[in-house]
Design an enzyme around this catalytic site. Structure first.
Site, short mmCIF file in Angstrom:
data_model
loop_
_atom_site.label_atom_id
_atom_site.label_comp_id
_atom_site.label_asym_id
_atom_site.label_seq_id
_atom_site.Cartn_x
_atom_site.Cartn_y
_atom_site.Cartn_z
N HIS A 57 -22.12 10.22 -15.58
CA HIS A 57 -23.14 9.75 -14.62
C HIS A 57 -24.56 9.92 -15.15
CE1 HIS A 57 -23.45 14.03 -13.05
NE2 HIS A 57 -24.71 13.65 -12.95
N ASP A 102 -15.77 12.13 -15.06
CA ASP A 102 -17.22 12.18 -15.31
C ASP A 102 -17.47 12.86 -16.65
OD1 ASP A 102 -19.92 12.03 -14.98
OD2 ASP A 102 -20.05 13.56 -13.40
N SER A 195 -26.97 18.44 -14.79
CA SER A 195 -25.79 17.61 -15.04
C SER A 195 -25.52 17.44 -16.52
CB SER A 195 -25.98 16.21 -14.44
OG SER A 195 -25.78 16.24 -13.06
#
Length: 247
Positions: A57, A102, A195
């Site tokens: 992402h 992911d 992230s």
């Protein structure tokens, strides 16, 4: 799971470390800052001289262009620490964080020079099953509070692995192949800007920072969720072998 997708999709820009501390010098020498023209976007970690692992992402909405390696402070970076991204290998089945997978590999345009300031981190050798309350840690340059901003100096926090059943109950369902750690019954965890960074247990990168609760880093409502690296070892090996053959 439909409800879950709605909850998770809203958060995915980027995932600082909550209730952590500055990372000691000469530690976590594998950490990478993924950057666009606007600066830091996501974290990542060096797994070989020419590959960085991160979250899928992180590719959107920012246009990732470069990776900064071998520094804890991303404010003052010399050209020698920068590697441009030659190619992104996002998992072909990735749609959004709510559906999982992911994970992404970044091929660097030029190999990193490993030394006493820059090292790789090992991945699991086979599928793993972490026990409840296993102590691990996560690091990044992300927000240190909800709605904050990224920081210049790398921060780290210790987190404990949460039972998968408890995690599913708290979220009302989670994607397959994830690890939950931190963010539940504690003030410790990751936040936006983290992230793609690694969940490190016993010196091994076992997870990738994936999502938290709607950009809310004021826990303890929901566990933090990471992609389980060990479930993607065949996919990782395929990408690494394919690129080696083409060199």
């Amino acid at each position: 799971m439909e409800k879950l997708y709605i909850l998770l999709i809203v958060h995915v820009e980027e995932n600082e470390i909550i209730d952590g501390e500055k990372a000691p010098e000469n530690s976590m020498l594998y950490m990478a800052s993924l950057q666009s023209k606007g600066g830091h976007v996501c974290g990542g970690f060096l797994i070989s001289e020419d590959f960085v692992m991160t979250a899928a992402h992180c590719q959107v909405p920012d246009n990732l262009t470069r990776v900064v390696l071998g520094t804890h402070n991303i404010k003052n970076v010399d050209e020698g620490k920068i590697r441009y991204i030659e190619k992104m290998y996002k998992h072909e089945s990735y749609q959004n964080v709510g559906t999982g997978k992911d994970i992404m590999l970044l091929k660097l345009s030029r190999k990193a020079e490993l030394n006493n300031k820059l090292q790789t981190i090992p991945l699991p050798r086979s599928e793993i099953h972490l026990g409840d309350n296993t102590k691990c840690y996560v690091a990044g340059w992300g927000f240190i509070k909800t709605g904050g901003g990224v920081v210049n100096e790398l921060r780290v926090v210790d987190v404990s692995v949460i039972n998968p059943r408890v995690c599913r109950e708290m979220w009302g369902g989670v994607p397959d192949n994830v690890i939950c750690a931190g963010g539940y019954k504690t003030k410790k965890g990751f936040c936006q800007g983290d992230s793609g960074g690694p969940l490190v247990c016993d010196g091994t990168a076992v997870g990738i920072v994936s999502f938290n609760w709607e950009k809310n880093c004021n826990y303890p409502d929901k566990p933090n969720v990471y992609t389980d690296v060990s479930k993607y070892l065949p996919w990782i090996k395929t990408i690494l072998k394919r690129t080696k053959r083409s060199e």
